[in-house]
Motif scaffolding. Structure first.
Motif, PDB file in Angstrom:
ATOM      1  N   ALA A 159       0.817  -0.925   0.285  1.00 17.07           N
ATOM      2  CA  ALA A 159       0.000  -0.203  -0.269  1.00 17.07           C
ATOM      3  C   ALA A 159       0.862   1.295  -0.545  1.00 17.07           C
ATOM      4  CB  ALA A 159      -0.896  -0.167   1.181  1.00 17.07           C
ATOM      5  N   HIS A 160       1.229   1.555   0.926  1.00 14.34           N
ATOM      6  CA  HIS A 160       3.150   2.736   0.782  1.00 14.34           C
ATOM      7  C   HIS A 160       3.216   2.585  -0.799  1.00 14.34           C
ATOM      8  CE1 HIS A 160       6.938   4.421   2.315  1.00 14.34           C
ATOM      9  NE2 HIS A 160       5.476   5.155   2.638  1.00 14.34           N
ATOM     10  N   GLY A 163       0.494   3.985  -2.776  1.00 18.22           N
ATOM     11  CA  GLY A 163       0.559   5.277  -2.710  1.00 18.22           C
ATOM     12  C   GLY A 163       1.485   6.295  -2.639  1.00 18.22           C
ATOM     13  N   ILE A 182      -4.196   5.593  -4.730  1.00 18.47           N
ATOM     14  CA  ILE A 182      -3.893   5.686  -3.737  1.00 18.47           C
ATOM     15  C   ILE A 182      -5.507   5.529  -3.213  1.00 18.47           C
ATOM     16  CG2 ILE A 182      -4.615   7.786  -3.085  1.00 18.47           C
ATOM     17  CD1 ILE A 182      -2.404   8.175  -2.141  1.00 18.47           C
ATOM     18  N   GLN A 186      -5.708   2.253  -0.465  1.00 17.11           N
ATOM     19  CA  GLN A 186      -6.489   1.972   0.807  1.00 17.11           C
ATOM     20  C   GLN A 186      -6.757   0.451   0.747  1.00 17.11           C
ATOM     21  OE1 GLN A 186      -8.372   5.906   0.526  1.00 17.11           O
ATOM     22  NE2 GLN A 186      -7.058   7.272   1.483  1.00 17.11           N
ATOM     23  N   ARG A 198      -2.806   4.787   8.700  1.00 13.31           N
ATOM     24  CA  ARG A 198      -3.411   5.352   7.423  1.00 13.31           C
ATOM     25  C   ARG A 198      -3.509   6.479   7.597  1.00 13.31           C
ATOM     26  NH1 ARG A 198      -5.386   0.965  10.434  1.00 13.31           N
ATOM     27  NH2 ARG A 198      -6.730   2.893  11.964  1.00 13.31           N
ATOM     28  N   LEU A 201      -1.856   7.555   4.285  1.00 16.80           N
ATOM     29  CA  LEU A 201      -2.652   7.288   2.951  1.00 16.80           C
ATOM     30  C   LEU A 201      -4.234   8.553   2.801  1.00 16.80           C
ATOM     31  CD1 LEU A 201      -2.656   3.568   3.001  1.00 16.80           C
ATOM     32  CD2 LEU A 201      -1.666   4.856   1.142  1.00 16.80           C
ATOM     33  N   GLU A 205      -3.923  11.715  -0.507  1.00 13.84           N
ATOM     34  CA  GLU A 205      -5.134  11.420  -0.936  1.00 13.84           C
ATOM     35  C   GLU A 205      -5.857  12.662  -1.231  1.00 13.84           C
ATOM     36  OE1 GLU A 205     -10.033   9.553  -1.065  1.00 13.84           O
ATOM     37  OE2 GLU A 205      -8.537   9.068   0.532  1.00 13.84           O
TER      38      GLU A 205
END
Length: 335
Positions: A159-160, A163, A182, A186, A198, A201, A205
């Protein structure tokens, strides 16, 4: 004269000039010279060589993985204070060693810790490449980081990487596509991530939504980030060491996003962040001065904007940040 001869292939670039140019341009030796040196043919039997590499990879110990991670941490600290341009070759060699260890590791128990180390190092290398203006190299490093994170079955790292990769799209003028990426990050993370990740992210966003002109979505994402950021001064995420985020950092980020929207509240948030910012985050400080310049431009306070642009340009030059210099140049055109 040398430059013309180098470009036309009439004169090879000497090692002395190559060292200077790599530092100046933030490129690898392979990118500078245009071709890699031919590798020597292996002298051993092919299977013997393969098994030797497999045996070597299987013996990668916890202490060796720690050494890999310590090297990443050292490069991260050097990048934060001195910039990425002078670290290109060191970073390339570090990634090569990690890839080699992963490519010949057979069993999951051996692969996972190396893959995690590679995912973390690759996202750092990608962000450094972005900062140096080498966007294609940045994209490839993010793809490598995503593959390594999937190999390690680590949704936090995946996820990172997604992002951060969204910023490549935003810088290229595809902010809406970056928002989609992005948000997919999530969904990939789900409930697995730490509150700090979180919050990161959501804040990312919000920034991308601001670039895409999605004001309502931007403000909702900012609210979501503020709602989950852990309290207190601690900024390092123990599960994702590349994440530095606390309430003060988020206030700066919020000010940057509000500045993109032309919101007058941005200036107050940004000056508050400037007062408490860690002085070792030199490139981030350049970005903060650029944020303040942008916020002052939105308020037609051009003298103040000029002051912060001078600071931003000075710090961006100190770290060799092509990305920040480009931003300063774009803001200067509005004055």
């Amino acid at each position: 004269m040398y430059i013309s001869e180098w470009e036309n292939g009439r004169r090879p670039i000497s090692d002395r000039y190559a060292a200077i140019l790599r530092n100046l341009l933030g490129v690898t030796d392979m990118e500078l010279r245009g071709a890699s040196k031919k590798a020597a043919l292996p002298m051993a039997d092919g299977y013997d060589d393969l098994l030797s590499r497999i045996d070597s990879a299987s013996s990668v110990s916890a202490s060796m993985v720690k050494a890999f991670n310590d090297q990443t941490e050292l490069l991260r600290s050097m990048d934060r204070e001195r910039g990425a341009a002078g670290l290109v070759d060191q970073m390339a060699g570090h990634l090569s060693a990690l890839e080699d260890a992963l490519n010949f590791a057979v069993l999951p128990s051996a692969r996972r810790p190396v893959a995690l180390a590679l995912a973390g190092a690759s996202t750092l290398a990608a962000w450094q490449a972005m900062d140096s203006g080498a966007v294609e190299r940045a994209w490839r490093h993010y793809e490598l980081a995503k593959r390594a994170a999937r190999d390690a079955e680590a949704p936090l790292y995946l996820a990172h990487a997604m992002g951060e990769q969204a910023y490549v799209l935003a810088d290229a003028g595809r902010a809406a596509l970056g928002v989609d990426l992005i948000r997919d990050a999530q969904r990939t993370l789900g409930h697995a991530g730490s509150p700090r990740l979180r919050a990161w992210l959501h804040a990312a966003e919000a920034e991308l939504c601001a670039h895409a002109g999605m004001e309502d979505d931007c403000k909702h994402a900012l609210e979501a980030a503020m709602a989950v950021i852990p309290p207190g001064p601690e900024d390092r995420d123990p599960d994702m060491l590349s994440i530095f985020l606390n309430g003060a950092h988020l206030a700066r980020w919020r000010g940057n996003v509000l500045g993109l929207l032309g919101d007058e509240e941005a200036v107050t948030s940004l000056y508050g962040a400037l007062d408490v910012m860690d002085p070792t985050f030199v490139r981030a400080r350049a970005g903060l001065h650029a944020d303040l310049a942008q916020a002052h431009v939105a308020r037609a306070e051009f003298d103040e904007a000029h002051t912060h642009l001078r600071q931003a340009r000075l710090l961006a030059s100190r770290t060799g940040s092509v990305r920040q210099r480009r931003r300063v140049d774009l803001l200067s055109e509005r004055l």
